[in-house]
Design a protein around this motif. Structure first.
Motif, short mmCIF file in Angstrom:
data_model
loop_
_atom_site.label_atom_id
_atom_site.label_comp_id
_atom_site.label_asym_id
_atom_site.label_seq_id
_atom_site.Cartn_x
_atom_site.Cartn_y
_atom_site.Cartn_z
N MET A 18 -10.33 50.52 13.08
CA MET A 18 -10.21 51.98 13.21
C MET A 18 -9.46 52.34 14.48
O MET A 18 -8.55 53.15 14.47
N GLY A 21 -5.84 51.93 14.70
CA GLY A 21 -5.05 52.99 14.04
C GLY A 21 -4.94 52.83 12.54
O GLY A 21 -4.22 53.59 11.88
N LEU A 22 -5.64 51.84 11.97
CA LEU A 22 -5.60 51.70 10.50
C LEU A 22 -6.33 52.87 9.87
O LEU A 22 -7.31 53.38 10.44
N PRO A 23 -5.89 53.34 8.69
CA PRO A 23 -6.67 54.36 8.01
C PRO A 23 -8.12 53.87 7.85
O PRO A 23 -8.35 52.68 7.63
N VAL A 24 -9.06 54.80 7.98
CA VAL A 24 -10.48 54.43 7.98
C VAL A 24 -10.86 53.66 6.71
O VAL A 24 -11.61 52.69 6.76
N MET A 25 -10.30 54.07 5.58
CA MET A 25 -10.64 53.37 4.32
C MET A 25 -10.25 51.89 4.40
O MET A 25 -10.98 51.01 3.97
N ILE A 26 -9.07 51.62 4.99
CA ILE A 26 -8.60 50.23 5.08
C ILE A 26 -9.48 49.46 6.07
O ILE A 26 -9.77 48.28 5.87
N VAL B 88 -7.65 59.74 6.80
CA VAL B 88 -8.11 59.88 8.19
C VAL B 88 -7.85 58.60 8.97
O VAL B 88 -8.06 57.51 8.47
N ARG B 89 -7.40 58.75 10.18
CA ARG B 89 -7.23 57.60 11.06
C ARG B 89 -7.46 58.03 12.51
O ARG B 89 -7.26 59.19 12.85
N VAL B 90 -7.88 57.09 13.30
CA VAL B 90 -8.09 57.36 14.72
C VAL B 90 -6.81 56.91 15.45
O VAL B 90 -6.49 55.74 15.42
N LEU B 94 -2.55 54.58 19.33
CA LEU B 94 -1.15 54.86 18.99
C LEU B 94 -0.52 55.92 19.88
O LEU B 94 0.67 55.86 20.17
N LEU B 109 0.37 47.68 11.45
CA LEU B 109 -0.73 48.28 10.70
C LEU B 109 -0.34 48.46 9.23
O LEU B 109 -1.17 48.27 8.33
N VAL B 116 -4.39 43.96 2.98
CA VAL B 116 -5.76 44.25 2.54
C VAL B 116 -5.74 44.76 1.09
O VAL B 116 -6.55 44.35 0.25
#
Lengths: 437, 187
Positions: A18, A21-26, B88-90, B94, B109, B116
């Protein structure tokens, strides 16, 4: 394997992904792949994992999330909500910090029609901020109430997040929706008291101005025309749940139909804004649901790995009092809320909190209301409170994030005060839902 | 925590750009169908409730269909939402490192995201194949083959992997043109 190592692997992977910077789902998917490989039989476990995703989100009780979002998006994109706030504006006069009070009253009205905090803040910001700036309102008193009231949509039904929380915790959705009403109204009342008090003590914050002279008819007609009919939507949703006429999903569907009918009656529903509303709903719903898919499997792996049991045993050994346990959980949420979005922090903590609460004899409904309040607070806490960025996006003037943080700070303090009241006096939130029983 | 702003895609030439455009249209179409399905949920659930309340019976398969559509819609629309910058991403890291490093990280990423998704797509495909061979089904009011459900999952994850790779290519092109492609906070 030691439970601490299992916990470190699972939580460490999610948090590292997280924050990279990966999307939360990933991030959840990646942790699931690693966790399943280690704790659930490697290749064989991974081959069964996709079916778990279907079981996680192919669930009828999650449907209200999309429907509550749709209600708000419909009223937002058709402009009906804007007119309602304009009508509230006419009713309030001769009050210190008038426009800020209007934003709180209007935002609370819209919170009862929408399940989206973002839509609520965006509407209030775009309708009222330009006028506030023109009238010489200081940023603190202009932006703060808008952001704070935006978050009330999370508490007052319809609330998409309340549905998600109750559904995942396997508790009554109806009771949680009803339980949010009084804390939401209490918060709005305290925001008003603060704004009026502050502006009365320091009139420079919100210069008074001559409100346009209107007859009683001119003042009240827009309210009768644009606000009262919309309350029928709230009555349809909350009333049908309260009187057990409909289940929450059915109430949400009725609310959407009622919102669409209201938009048609106001001659505001066009193909373009309907399209925009459903597309926005689909986008937010997909974003939330796919994180749920990843996180539920994550919870199962945590349980199988022994991390949940190990942590619970450890916490129980501390022999915490019920109150200390509640405060501990709230502190964890407050900390996570400063960095994470609400759905992620909820899904990350729920696998630990619900069993822990059960072991401590904590009422799950009470705990869920407190969690909602903390999630509302986390919308405003720096550095990454979501509504802080929404506000930055809608302000008509140049403003720094530091100014926005400062504007939100007093309202965060009020929300913490409400949280303390609800912790000290559980019946404030519990007596109304208990009436359903 | 932020959601990213939608990316603007200037018209480019070449096979990758053509795939990108096709993919954009496909994703938009899927997104639109999923959006329509959500609106139909509201209408059909209300209708079912009204029918029950006036003793006209009900639609027995409705809740199951909604559950399957909800599941399928989420996985099929996920690439569209990624393209629209809606996941959503944090972006703490970045936005706090130098621009070039941020772009390189963004590319890494994207590769990780694609990897994945491909792993999950592979296992979804295997689960589907196992379900097909063993003819496993879900017996409720409707009888649904598990391999149908797994096929939707695999297709969704495959499309998501492609979208991650297309993002990678867009980032690389923007880097070559010295454009700022790191996502910014706000809406």
């Amino acid at each position: 394997m030691l439970w601490e190592i299992a916990l470190l692997i699972m939580l460490g992977t999610v948090v590292a992904c997280m924050f990279a910077g990966l999307p939360v789902m990933i991030a959840f998917f990646a942790a699931n792949i690693i966790g399943t490989w280690i704790f659930m039989g490697g290749d064989v476990g991974l081959a069964t994992m996709p079916m778990e995703f279907e079981r996680a989100i192919g669930v009828f009780s999650l449907t209200p999330i999309a429907l509550f979002l749709l209600m708000g998006e419909l009223l937002f994109h058709t402009g009906v909500a804007f007119r309602a706030i304009g009508a509230v504006d006419r009713l309030i006069s001769r009050v210190p910090g008038r426009l800020s009070v209007v934003s709180i009253a209007g935002g609370t009205v819209f919170a009862s029609l929408s399940g989206s905090t973002i839509a609520n803040t965006a509407i209030l910001g775009s309708v009222l901020l330009p006028d506030m700036v023109k009238r010489g309102y200081q940023p603190t008193i202009a932006m703060g109430p808008i952001m704070a009231t935006g978050g009330i949509a999370m508490l007052i039904p319809p609330s998409a997040l309340a549905v998600l929380l109750a559904s995942l915790a396997e508790q009554s959705i109806s009771q949680l929706l009803i339980a949010g009403i009084i804390p939401g109204l209490l918060m709005a009342f305290l925001f008003c008291v603060y704004v009026i008090g502050r502006c009365w003590l320091n009139p420079d914050l919100a210069p008074t101005y001559e409100v346009e002279q209107m007859t009683a008819r001119e003042r009240w007609m827009p309210f009768v025309k644009y606000v009262l009919p919309l309350f029928s939507i709230f009555v349809v949703v909350v009333g049908s749940i309260f009187f057990k006429w409909a289940a929450p999903t059915e109430a949400a569907a009725l609310g959407c139909v009622a919102a669409a009918i209201a938009c048609i009656c106001y001659r505001s529903l066009t193909w373009q804004n309907l399209r925009k509303a459903i597309l926005e709903t689909a986008k937010i719903n997909t974003m939330i649901m796919i994180i749920i898919a990843g996180s539920l499997t994550f919870s199962q792996i945590l349980a199988v790995s022994g991390a949940v049991d190990g942590m619970l045993t450890q916490l129980t050994a501390f022999k915490l009092s019920m109150m200390s346990a509640v405060i501990l959980m709230m502190l964890v949420l407050l900390f996570l809320g400063a960095f994470m979005d609400q759905v992620s922090m909820l899904l990350l903590t729920l696998p630990f909190f619900m069993p822990f609460a059960a072991a401590q004899g904590i009422d799950p409904l009470w705990l869920m209301v407190l969690m909602l309040i903390v999630m509302e607070i986390s919308l405003l806490t720096p550095p990454f409170g979501l509504l802080l960025f929404v506000m930055k996006g809608v302000t008509p003037f140049k403003t720094s994030l530091t100014q926005i943080y400062a504007a939100a700070a007093p309202f965060v303090a009020i929300e913490l005060f409400v949280l303390a009241i609800l912790i000290a006096i559980p019946s404030v939130s519990l007596w109304l839902p208990r009436l359903i029983d | 925590m932020t959601e990213s702003a939608p990316e603007t895609l200037p018209r480019k030439e070449g096979p990758v750009a053509a795939v990108d455009r096709f993919f954009g249209k496909l994703n938009n179409a899927i997104g639109f169908i999923v959006a329509i399905s959500l609106a139909l949920f509201a209408v059909s659930i209300s209708l079912d409730l009204a029918m029950r309340r006036v003793d006209l019976g009900n639609i027995p398969w409705l809740y199951e269909v909604i559950e399957y559509v909800l599941y399928g819609g989420v996985f099929l629309a996920a690439p569209w939402v990624l393209r629209e910058g809606g996941h959503v991403r944090v972006d703490l890291l970045l936005t706090s490192i130098p621009r070039n490093a941020a772009i390189r990280l963004e590319q890494l990423l994207d590769v990780l995201g694609a990897f994945v998704c491909l792993v999950l797509c592979y296992y979804g495909w295997r689960a589907g194949l196992d379900a097909f061979v063993s003819d496993s089904r879900q017996f409720k009011t409707l009888i649904v083959h598990d391999w149908w459900l797994m096929s939707i999952f695999s297709v969704g994850l495959f499309l998501l992997a492609i979208e991650f790779l297309l993002r990678l290519s867009r980032t690389a092109e923007s880097l070559a043109k010295d454009e700022d492609v790191t996502e910014k906070p706000g809406f």
